[in-house]
Design an enzyme around this catalytic site. Structure first.
Site, PDB file in Angstrom:
ATOM      1  N   SER A 125      26.664 -32.106  50.031  1.00  0.00           N
ATOM      2  CA  SER A 125      25.994 -31.645  51.244  1.00  0.00           C
ATOM      3  C   SER A 125      26.998 -31.066  52.226  1.00  0.00           C
ATOM      4  CB  SER A 125      25.284 -32.838  51.875  1.00  0.00           C
ATOM      5  OG  SER A 125      24.871 -32.546  53.180  1.00  0.00           O
ATOM      6  N   TYR A 150      24.872 -42.218  54.571  1.00  0.00           N
ATOM      7  CA  TYR A 150      24.396 -41.197  53.629  1.00  0.00           C
ATOM      8  C   TYR A 150      25.483 -40.139  53.406  1.00  0.00           C
ATOM      9  CZ  TYR A 150      22.482 -36.653  52.436  1.00  0.00           C
ATOM     10  OH  TYR A 150      22.303 -35.421  51.881  1.00  0.00           O
ATOM     11  N   LYS A 154      28.096 -38.969  49.999  1.00  0.00           N
ATOM     12  CA  LYS A 154      28.370 -37.636  49.440  1.00  0.00           C
ATOM     13  C   LYS A 154      29.879 -37.405  49.348  1.00  0.00           C
ATOM     14  CE  LYS A 154      24.127 -36.551  48.767  1.00  0.00           C
ATOM     15  NZ  LYS A 154      23.619 -36.625  47.384  1.00  0.00           N
TER      16      LYS A 154
HETATM   17  C1  UD1 Z   1      20.127 -33.371  57.880  1.00  0.00           C
HETATM   18  C2  UD1 Z   1      21.418 -33.972  57.419  1.00  0.00           C
HETATM   19  C3  UD1 Z   1      21.831 -33.410  56.093  1.00  0.00           C
HETATM   20  C4  UD1 Z   1      20.716 -33.555  55.096  1.00  0.00           C
HETATM   21  C5  UD1 Z   1      19.503 -32.836  55.651  1.00  0.00           C
HETATM   22  C6  UD1 Z   1      18.349 -32.909  54.692  1.00  0.00           C
HETATM   23  C7  UD1 Z   1      22.845 -34.560  59.312  1.00  0.00           C
HETATM   24  C8  UD1 Z   1      24.027 -34.177  60.143  1.00  0.00           C
HETATM   25  N1  UD1 Z   1      22.491 -33.713  58.348  1.00  0.00           N
HETATM   26  O1  UD1 Z   1      20.408 -32.017  58.244  1.00  0.00           O
HETATM   27  O2  UD1 Z   1      22.951 -34.075  55.623  1.00  0.00           O
HETATM   28  O3  UD1 Z   1      21.125 -32.995  53.883  1.00  0.00           O
HETATM   29  O4  UD1 Z   1      19.145 -33.433  56.897  1.00  0.00           O
HETATM   30  O5  UD1 Z   1      17.828 -34.193  54.586  1.00  0.00           O
HETATM   31  O6  UD1 Z   1      22.239 -35.568  59.520  1.00  0.00           O
HETATM   32  N2  UD1 Z   1      15.017 -30.537  64.559  1.00  0.00           N
HETATM   33  C9  UD1 Z   1      14.161 -30.489  65.639  1.00  0.00           C
HETATM   34  N3  UD1 Z   1      13.016 -31.226  65.605  1.00  0.00           N
HETATM   35  C10 UD1 Z   1      12.682 -32.015  64.538  1.00  0.00           C
HETATM   36  C11 UD1 Z   1      13.560 -32.061  63.427  1.00  0.00           C
HETATM   37  C12 UD1 Z   1      14.718 -31.317  63.472  1.00  0.00           C
HETATM   38  O7  UD1 Z   1      14.425 -29.793  66.622  1.00  0.00           O
HETATM   39  O8  UD1 Z   1      11.630 -32.670  64.586  1.00  0.00           O
HETATM   40  C13 UD1 Z   1      16.248 -29.731  64.581  1.00  0.00           C
HETATM   41  C14 UD1 Z   1      17.517 -30.541  64.480  1.00  0.00           C
HETATM   42  O9  UD1 Z   1      17.971 -30.905  65.752  1.00  0.00           O
HETATM   43  C15 UD1 Z   1      18.438 -29.551  63.778  1.00  0.00           C
HETATM   44  C16 UD1 Z   1      17.512 -28.705  62.910  1.00  0.00           C
HETATM   45  O10 UD1 Z   1      16.213 -28.895  63.445  1.00  0.00           O
HETATM   46  O11 UD1 Z   1      19.019 -28.712  64.718  1.00  0.00           O
HETATM   47  C17 UD1 Z   1      17.521 -29.115  61.464  1.00  0.00           C
HETATM   48  O12 UD1 Z   1      17.309 -30.510  61.386  1.00  0.00           O
HETATM   49  P1  UD1 Z   1      17.021 -31.253  60.001  1.00  0.00           P
HETATM   50  O13 UD1 Z   1      15.974 -30.513  59.245  1.00  0.00           O
HETATM   51  O14 UD1 Z   1      16.781 -32.690  60.297  1.00  0.00           O
HETATM   52  O15 UD1 Z   1      18.366 -31.059  59.176  1.00  0.00           O
HETATM   53  P2  UD1 Z   1      19.877 -31.415  59.587  1.00  0.00           P
HETATM   54  O16 UD1 Z   1      19.925 -32.421  60.651  1.00  0.00           O
HETATM   55  O17 UD1 Z   1      20.591 -30.139  59.768  1.00  0.00           O
END
Ligand code: UD1
Length: 334
Positions: A125, A150, A154
């Site tokens: 990841s 987690y 990795k």
């Molecule tokens: C996370 C994990 C990553 C994992 C991936 C898939 C971390 C740092 N990374 O990625 O290792 O492989 O999930 O499971 O934890 N967001 C919102 N609202 C929401 C959900 C998300 O605004 O309800 C935003 C988050 O702040 C982020 C983006 O959307 O900026 C992507 O979030 P998300 O899909 O959870 O993925 P990551 O956090 O990038």
């Protein structure tokens, strides 16, 4: 020719990879303990491909049970997806994550040696880079201390492979460092199946649009980015699936026993851009509000994919609108 063992083959990325393998005429054995998937996924795979994949319900952290798979099948290659993957849960239950993710990895490597498996592809990841000091993130970017158990599984997983292949160089192994996989198969017969309330952005968006959630919280509107929301490198799951198949082929050409590649599109997209794309392809307004930042979130990260482009000859093909359209089509089947 032996079979390709796909562990976690009924999961989100695993199932899309199994489809691509079957469509290329490969023989596949899926191993999954159904902890975060269901037998319906196997049905979906069969409907798409018209082919049967062998399936075994097994917990790969159990060495003896895992061993029986190799006794009764001639396994050439392993694509190892099986792992727990919820970042928040890993903070609450660290030992569960270390036990599941590391024991299954160690067992697969041990059995690779005993049963002369030649090729191994591991799901890593972009989380191994943490908040990168330089963008885009290339494979030379130093790995940072993991923010969660987690993420640590990795990093440790990659290190275990590196140490193992030194002692057993006949195994050719590749780690693929995924950025943010989203989207679903074009047929909408398989896709992402989050358990409970989704932690990830895209399933939260599609569930909100489907009326399952009231409103999407956008975590933070005051980041140092053009529109104030976080930036990620979203990649279509089918593009990612294909990277695994190309990586397996590449193992045959590797001189060293180990290599690792970023798998993303190479471009950064903000949360608001993801929402805009969704609104465009679904032709509806999404209910969302800008809220506080989510603790632990990285401000921006996206991949330098030069290494995968030049050495693997792989490149992501699908754009954000296609990712959102397929994710939405899938959601509407649920
Ligand atoms: C996370 C994990 C990553 C994992 C991936 C898939 C971390 C740092 N990374 O990625 O290792 O492989 O999930 O499971 O934890 N967001 C919102 N609202 C929401 C959900 C998300 O605004 O309800 C935003 C988050 O702040 C982020 C983006 O959307 O900026 C992507 O979030 P998300 O899909 O959870 O993925 P990551 O956090 O990038």
């Amino acid at each position: 020719m032996g079979k390709i063992l796909v562990t976690g083959g009924l999961g989100f990325i695993g199932s899309h990879t199994v489809v691509e393998l079957l469509e290329k005429g490969e023989e596949v054995l899926v191993a999954d303990n159904l902890s975060n998937s269901s037998m319906d996924v196997l049905e979906g795979i069969k409907k798409i491909t018209g082919k049967n994949s062998d399936f075994v319900n097994v917990d790969l952290a159990d060495f003896e049970k895992s061993r029986t798979i190799f006794e009764s099948n001639e396994i050439d290659s392993i694509i190892h997806f099986a792992a727990s993957k919820a970042v928040g849960e890993s903070v609450e239950k660290p030992l569960l994550y270390y036990r599941n993710n590391l024991n299954s990895m160690i067992n697969m490597l041990e059995l690779s040696r005993e049963f002369k498996v030649g090729k191994f592809v591991f799901s890593s990841s972009c989380t191994v880079y943490g908040e990168p000091d330089q963008l885009p993130v290339s494979e030379q970017t130093p790995v940072k201390k993991a923010e969660s158990p987690y993420g640590n599984t990795k990093q440790i997983g990659e290190e275990i492979i590196i140490d193992f292949v030194k002692s057993h160089p006949k195994l050719k192994a590749i780690s693929l460092r995924y950025f943010n996989p989203i989207g679903a198969h074009d047929t909408a017969l398989i896709g992402e199946l989050p358990l409970g309330v989704p932690a990830n952005l895209v399933p939260y968006i599609t569930q909100t649009a489907a009326g399952i959630r009231e409103s999407l919280s956008v975590f933070g509107g005051d980041y140092n980015t053009p529109d104030g929301t976080c930036i990620r490198d979203y990649i279509h799951v089918v593009d990612l699936a294909n990277a695994h198949i190309i990586a397996l082929d590449h193992c045959d050409r590797m001189e060293e026993s180990y290599d690792y590649f970023n798998v993303g599109t190479g471009s950064g997209t903000s949360v608001l851009e993801v929402i805009n794309s969704f609104e465009k392809v679904s032709d509806q307004k999404l209910n969302y509000e800008i809220k506080d930042r989510r603790p632990g979130d990285v401000e921006k990260t996206y991949a330098d994919t030069t290494k995968a482009n030049s050495i693997l000859g792989w490149k992501a093909e699908r754009d954000l609108d296609n990712m959102m359209a397929t994710a939405w089509k899938w959601q509407q089947t649920l």
